[in-house]
Design a protein around this motif. Sequence first.
Motif, PDB file in Angstrom:
ATOM      1  N   ALA A  74      17.084   5.753   0.492  1.00  0.00           N
ATOM      2  CA  ALA A  74      16.522   6.019   1.944  1.00  0.00           C
ATOM      3  C   ALA A  74      17.217   7.247   2.521  1.00  0.00           C
ATOM      4  CB  ALA A  74      16.994   4.922   2.973  1.00  0.00           C
ATOM      5  N   TYR A  75      18.343   7.376   2.185  1.00  0.00           N
ATOM      6  CA  TYR A  75      19.128   8.604   2.450  1.00  0.00           C
ATOM      7  C   TYR A  75      18.710   9.795   1.628  1.00  0.00           C
ATOM      8  CZ  TYR A  75      22.305   6.304   5.814  1.00  0.00           C
ATOM      9  OH  TYR A  75      22.643   5.631   6.888  1.00  0.00           O
ATOM     10  N   ARG A  76      18.521   9.674   0.263  1.00  0.00           N
ATOM     11  CA  ARG A  76      17.816  10.713  -0.711  1.00  0.00           C
ATOM     12  C   ARG A  76      16.555  11.159   0.069  1.00  0.00           C
ATOM     13  NH1 ARG A  76      18.538   8.004  -4.769  1.00  0.00           N
ATOM     14  NH2 ARG A  76      16.584   7.340  -5.039  1.00  0.00           N
ATOM     15  N   HIS A  77      15.746  10.375   0.524  1.00  0.00           N
ATOM     16  CA  HIS A  77      14.463  10.859   1.050  1.00  0.00           C
ATOM     17  C   HIS A  77      14.631  11.512   2.677  1.00  0.00           C
ATOM     18  CE1 HIS A  77      12.542   9.621  -2.619  1.00  0.00           C
ATOM     19  NE2 HIS A  77      12.728   8.296  -2.422  1.00  0.00           N
ATOM     20  N   GLY A  78      15.775  11.279   3.253  1.00  0.00           N
ATOM     21  CA  GLY A  78      15.832  12.025   4.512  1.00  0.00           C
ATOM     22  C   GLY A  78      16.038  11.243   5.775  1.00  0.00           C
ATOM     23  N   ALA A  79      16.244   9.826   5.500  1.00  0.00           N
ATOM     24  CA  ALA A  79      16.688   9.146   6.527  1.00  0.00           C
ATOM     25  C   ALA A  79      17.672   9.470   7.294  1.00  0.00           C
ATOM     26  CB  ALA A  79      16.580   7.381   6.103  1.00  0.00           C
ATOM     27  N   ASN A  80      17.595   9.191   8.670  1.00  0.00           N
ATOM     28  CA  ASN A  80      18.871   9.594   9.539  1.00  0.00           C
ATOM     29  C   ASN A  80      19.957   8.621   9.486  1.00  0.00           C
ATOM     30  OD1 ASN A  80      16.425  11.315  10.659  1.00  0.00           O
ATOM     31  ND2 ASN A  80      18.034  12.428  11.011  1.00  0.00           N
ATOM     32  N   SER A  81      19.377   7.446   9.445  1.00  0.00           N
ATOM     33  CA  SER A  81      20.419   5.886   9.656  1.00  0.00           C
ATOM     34  C   SER A  81      19.519   4.935   8.495  1.00  0.00           C
ATOM     35  CB  SER A  81      20.206   5.814  11.119  1.00  0.00           C
ATOM     36  OG  SER A  81      21.119   4.625  11.199  1.00  0.00           O
ATOM     37  N   TYR A  82      20.399   4.070   8.347  1.00  0.00           N
ATOM     38  CA  TYR A  82      19.986   2.756   7.696  1.00  0.00           C
ATOM     39  C   TYR A  82      20.596   1.622   8.474  1.00  0.00           C
ATOM     40  CZ  TYR A  82      18.366   0.099   3.599  1.00  0.00           C
ATOM     41  OH  TYR A  82      17.769  -0.872   2.846  1.00  0.00           O
ATOM     42  N   ARG A  97       0.810  -1.231   0.132  1.00  0.00           N
ATOM     43  CA  ARG A  97       0.113   0.017  -0.064  1.00  0.00           C
ATOM     44  C   ARG A  97       0.958   1.244  -0.111  1.00  0.00           C
ATOM     45  NH1 ARG A  97      -5.038  -1.071   4.087  1.00  0.00           N
ATOM     46  NH2 ARG A  97      -3.306  -0.520   5.538  1.00  0.00           N
ATOM     47  N   VAL A  98       1.542   1.762   1.146  1.00  0.00           N
ATOM     48  CA  VAL A  98       2.469   2.810   1.309  1.00  0.00           C
ATOM     49  C   VAL A  98       3.784   2.140   1.727  1.00  0.00           C
ATOM     50  CG1 VAL A  98       2.670   4.931   2.317  1.00  0.00           C
ATOM     51  CG2 VAL A  98       0.277   4.325   1.727  1.00  0.00           C
ATOM     52  N   ASN A  99       4.752   2.356   0.877  1.00  0.00           N
ATOM     53  CA  ASN A  99       6.266   1.849   1.320  1.00  0.00           C
ATOM     54  C   ASN A  99       6.702   2.619   2.141  1.00  0.00           C
ATOM     55  OD1 ASN A  99       7.812   3.666  -0.550  1.00  0.00           O
ATOM     56  ND2 ASN A  99       7.261   2.317  -2.056  1.00  0.00           N
ATOM     57  N   GLY A 100       8.088   2.296   2.714  1.00  0.00           N
ATOM     58  CA  GLY A 100       8.785   3.146   3.582  1.00  0.00           C
ATOM     59  C   GLY A 100       9.098   4.311   2.946  1.00  0.00           C
ATOM     60  N   PHE A 101       9.596   4.410   1.775  1.00  0.00           N
ATOM     61  CA  PHE A 101      10.081   5.635   1.050  1.00  0.00           C
ATOM     62  C   PHE A 101       8.775   6.723   0.908  1.00  0.00           C
ATOM     63  CE2 PHE A 101      12.818   2.237  -0.986  1.00  0.00           C
ATOM     64  CZ  PHE A 101      13.973   2.759  -0.569  1.00  0.00           C
ATOM     65  N   PRO A 144      13.841  11.955  13.936  1.00  0.00           N
ATOM     66  CA  PRO A 144      14.650  10.980  13.391  1.00  0.00           C
ATOM     67  C   PRO A 144      13.943   9.709  12.855  1.00  0.00           C
ATOM     68  CG  PRO A 144      15.220  11.670  15.451  1.00  0.00           C
ATOM     69  CD  PRO A 144      13.802  12.352  15.372  1.00  0.00           C
ATOM     70  N   VAL A 145      14.334   9.322  11.777  1.00  0.00           N
ATOM     71  CA  VAL A 145      13.915   8.079  11.078  1.00  0.00           C
ATOM     72  C   VAL A 145      15.073   7.193  10.957  1.00  0.00           C
ATOM     73  CG1 VAL A 145      12.973   7.288   9.195  1.00  0.00           C
ATOM     74  CG2 VAL A 145      12.004   9.398  10.138  1.00  0.00           C
ATOM     75  N   VAL A 146      14.960   6.158  11.674  1.00  0.00           N
ATOM     76  CA  VAL A 146      16.040   4.868  11.223  1.00  0.00           C
ATOM     77  C   VAL A 146      15.236   3.913  10.246  1.00  0.00           C
ATOM     78  CG1 VAL A 146      17.426   3.189  12.169  1.00  0.00           C
ATOM     79  CG2 VAL A 146      17.217   5.446  13.486  1.00  0.00           C
ATOM     80  N   VAL A 147      15.879   3.793   9.120  1.00  0.00           N
ATOM     81  CA  VAL A 147      15.434   2.600   8.074  1.00  0.00           C
ATOM     82  C   VAL A 147      16.226   1.161   8.694  1.00  0.00           C
ATOM     83  CG1 VAL A 147      15.476   1.629   5.990  1.00  0.00           C
ATOM     84  CG2 VAL A 147      15.080   4.074   6.255  1.00  0.00           C
ATOM     85  N   LEU A 148      15.095   0.416   9.038  1.00  0.00           N
ATOM     86  CA  LEU A 148      15.433  -0.848   9.880  1.00  0.00           C
ATOM     87  C   LEU A 148      14.867  -1.933   8.941  1.00  0.00           C
ATOM     88  CD1 LEU A 148      16.671  -2.252  11.824  1.00  0.00           C
ATOM     89  CD2 LEU A 148      14.446  -2.359  13.355  1.00  0.00           C
ATOM     90  N   THR A 149      15.443  -2.411   8.047  1.00  0.00           N
ATOM     91  CA  THR A 149      14.732  -3.278   6.949  1.00  0.00           C
ATOM     92  C   THR A 149      15.685  -4.492   6.647  1.00  0.00           C
ATOM     93  OG1 THR A 149      13.925  -3.155   4.784  1.00  0.00           O
ATOM     94  CG2 THR A 149      16.125  -1.872   5.241  1.00  0.00           C
ATOM     95  N   THR A 150      15.256  -5.551   6.005  1.00  0.00           N
ATOM     96  CA  THR A 150      16.037  -6.553   5.480  1.00  0.00           C
ATOM     97  C   THR A 150      16.996  -6.423   4.170  1.00  0.00           C
ATOM     98  OG1 THR A 150      14.380  -7.485   4.221  1.00  0.00           O
ATOM     99  CG2 THR A 150      14.785  -8.298   6.466  1.00  0.00           C
ATOM    100  N   SER A 151      16.493  -5.162   3.567  1.00  0.00           N
ATOM    101  CA  SER A 151      17.166  -5.066   2.356  1.00  0.00           C
ATOM    102  C   SER A 151      18.692  -4.126   2.505  1.00  0.00           C
ATOM    103  CB  SER A 151      16.478  -3.912   1.349  1.00  0.00           C
ATOM    104  OG  SER A 151      17.236  -3.607   0.349  1.00  0.00           O
ATOM    105  N   SER A 152      19.520  -4.967   1.894  1.00  0.00           N
ATOM    106  CA  SER A 152      20.856  -4.359   1.864  1.00  0.00           C
ATOM    107  C   SER A 152      21.328  -3.791   0.347  1.00  0.00           C
ATOM    108  CB  SER A 152      21.938  -5.462   2.051  1.00  0.00           C
ATOM    109  OG  SER A 152      22.088  -6.266   1.393  1.00  0.00           O
ATOM    110  N   THR A 153      20.445  -3.667  -0.381  1.00  0.00           N
ATOM    111  CA  THR A 153      20.760  -3.109  -1.724  1.00  0.00           C
ATOM    112  C   THR A 153      21.267  -1.799  -1.796  1.00  0.00           C
ATOM    113  OG1 THR A 153      18.643  -2.417  -2.451  1.00  0.00           O
ATOM    114  CG2 THR A 153      19.056  -4.567  -2.905  1.00  0.00           C
TER     115      THR A 153
END
Length: 138
Positions: free
Chosen positions: A101-109, A65-69, A85-94
């Motif tokens: 994620a960083y382009r959209h403003g994540a503070n950490s991945y 429906r609405v993804n994290g980005f 602060p937004v920390v992307v916590l995900t299984t993707s390592s691509t």
Amino acid sequence: MNRPILLVDDNPMDVELTQLAFRKSRLNNPIEVARDGEEALAWIPRWAAGEPAPVVILLDINMPRVNGFEVLQALRAHPVSRRLPVVVLTTSSTSHDIDAAYRHGANSYIVKPVDFDKFRVVAAQIELFWTALNVPPS
């Protein structure tokens, strides 16, 4: 009262494991859960109405429906959540997902470790940094 941590993840097993990891690390902040991107976006008007904003948002990116980005873009577009602060916590390592994620403003991945003991260490580090060491803007 400590400000909450908002966990945004559509996978019930990941939500349960994350909550368990934080309980085992004796987290002092309550955890609120949004089970998809739409639920995450529903928090924005609640914060605008005066509910306590989270100390950090833990955001999965692979959701229906609405993804994290999209969630991240909406958070950064609204004045009440722009500086949370937004920390992307995900299984993707691509590298594509990391860059986006960083382009959209994540503070950490952070890539979720598969091993629970390693994930507990990650949870403890997230809790220590974002709730105890980090000094947020006023």
